[in-house]
Design a protein around this motif. Structure first.
Motif, mmCIF file in Angstrom:
data_model
loop_
_atom_site.group_PDB
_atom_site.id
_atom_site.type_symbol
_atom_site.label_atom_id
_atom_site.label_comp_id
_atom_site.label_asym_id
_atom_site.label_seq_id
_atom_site.Cartn_x
_atom_site.Cartn_y
_atom_site.Cartn_z
ATOM 1 N N GLN A 91 13.191 49.966 17.760
ATOM 2 C CA GLN A 91 13.783 50.276 16.458
ATOM 3 C C GLN A 91 15.038 51.129 16.618
ATOM 4 O O GLN A 91 16.061 50.872 15.989
ATOM 5 C CB GLN A 91 12.771 50.966 15.538
ATOM 6 N N PRO A 108 13.934 43.291 14.328
ATOM 7 C CA PRO A 108 12.690 43.465 15.088
ATOM 8 C C PRO A 108 11.504 42.801 14.391
ATOM 9 O O PRO A 108 11.316 42.945 13.180
ATOM 10 C CB PRO A 108 12.512 44.987 15.127
ATOM 11 N N MET A 109 10.734 42.058 15.183
ATOM 12 C CA MET A 109 9.539 41.402 14.652
ATOM 13 C C MET A 109 8.567 41.127 15.789
ATOM 14 O O MET A 109 8.968 41.010 16.948
ATOM 15 C CB MET A 109 9.884 40.103 13.924
ATOM 16 N N ASP A 110 7.293 41.036 15.445
ATOM 17 C CA ASP A 110 6.272 40.677 16.422
ATOM 18 C C ASP A 110 6.333 39.170 16.638
ATOM 19 O O ASP A 110 6.357 38.399 15.678
ATOM 20 C CB ASP A 110 4.879 41.071 15.917
ATOM 21 N N GLN A 111 6.380 38.770 17.901
ATOM 22 C CA GLN A 111 6.461 37.354 18.239
ATOM 23 C C GLN A 111 5.074 36.805 18.547
ATOM 24 O O GLN A 111 4.247 37.506 19.140
ATOM 25 C CB GLN A 111 7.384 37.138 19.448
ATOM 26 N N PRO A 115 5.695 39.760 22.729
ATOM 27 C CA PRO A 115 6.393 41.027 22.485
ATOM 28 C C PRO A 115 6.942 41.178 21.067
ATOM 29 O O PRO A 115 7.122 40.201 20.344
ATOM 30 C CB PRO A 115 7.558 40.973 23.476
ATOM 31 N N ARG A 116 7.170 42.415 20.692
ATOM 32 C CA ARG A 116 7.985 42.715 19.518
ATOM 33 C C ARG A 116 9.408 42.704 20.037
ATOM 34 O O ARG A 116 9.709 43.319 21.058
ATOM 35 C CB ARG A 116 7.601 44.078 18.945
ATOM 36 N N ASP A 117 10.297 41.982 19.363
ATOM 37 C CA ASP A 117 11.665 41.925 19.859
ATOM 38 C C ASP A 117 12.670 41.756 18.733
ATOM 39 O O ASP A 117 12.311 41.574 17.575
ATOM 40 C CB ASP A 117 11.840 40.840 20.929
ATOM 41 N N ASN A 131 13.243 43.344 24.017
ATOM 42 C CA ASN A 131 11.807 43.491 23.821
ATOM 43 C C ASN A 131 11.422 44.962 23.753
ATOM 44 O O ASN A 131 12.006 45.800 24.444
ATOM 45 C CB ASN A 131 11.032 42.870 24.999
ATOM 46 N N GLN A 132 10.398 45.237 22.978
ATOM 47 C CA GLN A 132 9.783 46.568 22.977
ATOM 48 C C GLN A 132 8.912 46.669 24.220
ATOM 49 O O GLN A 132 8.106 45.782 24.490
ATOM 50 C CB GLN A 132 8.926 46.744 21.716
#
Length: 133
Positions: A91, A108-111, A115-117, A131-132
Motif C-alpha cells: 500500500q 492493490p488487490m488479492d489475486q 499474492p496481493r499485488d 507483490n506484497q
C-alpha cells in the motif's frame, strides 16, 4: 554442481533519467553503476539486500539502428516483458508510485493465484507488477 544465481536483469527504457525517477527515486533501488560508452548509457540499480541488479539501457545501446528502432517501438507500446517486484508494504509503495505520477494499471488487490499485488507502467511503458511480501 555449481550454484547459479541471477545477477542482472536488462530493462530497456526510452529515457534513462525518467526511468531513474521511477526505479531509484520512487522504488528506492540504489544506483551501482552509471556508465557511458560510445554515446550510450547503462545504469545498474541494485535491489537492496540482494545480489541482483536491474540494468537500464536505451534501445540503441549496443544494437543496430534497425534493431534499435524496432525495440523502441515495442517498448513504447508496452510490449516488452514486465518485471515482478516484491515489497514489504504494498500500500505504501502504491501510494508513493501513484504520487510520483506512475501510470496505474491495477490498484492493490488479492489475486486468485496467491499474492496481493498492484501493477504500473514505468515511464517507458514497461509493466511492473509489485507483490506484497
Amino acid at each position: 554442481m555449481t550454484r547459479t544465481t541471477v545477477k542482472y536483469v536488462p530493462v530497456t527504457v526510452l529515457d534513462i533519467d525518467e526511468a531513474l525517477e521511477f526505479y531509484r527515486d520512487a522504488l528506492g533501488l540504489e544506483v551501482v553503476q552509471d556508465v557511458s560508452n560510445a554515446g550510450f548509457r547503462w545504469v545498474s540499480l541494485a535491489v537492496p539486500g540482494q545480489g541482483l541488479s536491474l540494468v537500464l539501457s536505451a534501445p540503441g545501446a549496443g544494437r543496430s539502428e534497425e534493431d534499435a528502432a524496432a525495440l523502441e517501438r515495442l517498448v513504447a507500446k508496452g510490449a516488452m516483458g514486465g518485471l515482478i517486484l516484491e515489497v514489504g508494504d504494498l500500500q505504501a509503495t502504491f501510494e508513493t508510485l501513484s504520487a510520483a505520477g506512475a501510470e496505474v494499471l491495477q490498484e492493490p488487490m488479492d489475486q486468485p493465484w496467491g499474492p496481493r499485488d498492484a501493477a504500473f507502467r514505468d515511464p517507458s511503458g514497461n509493466m511492473v507488477r509489485i507483490n506484497q511480501a
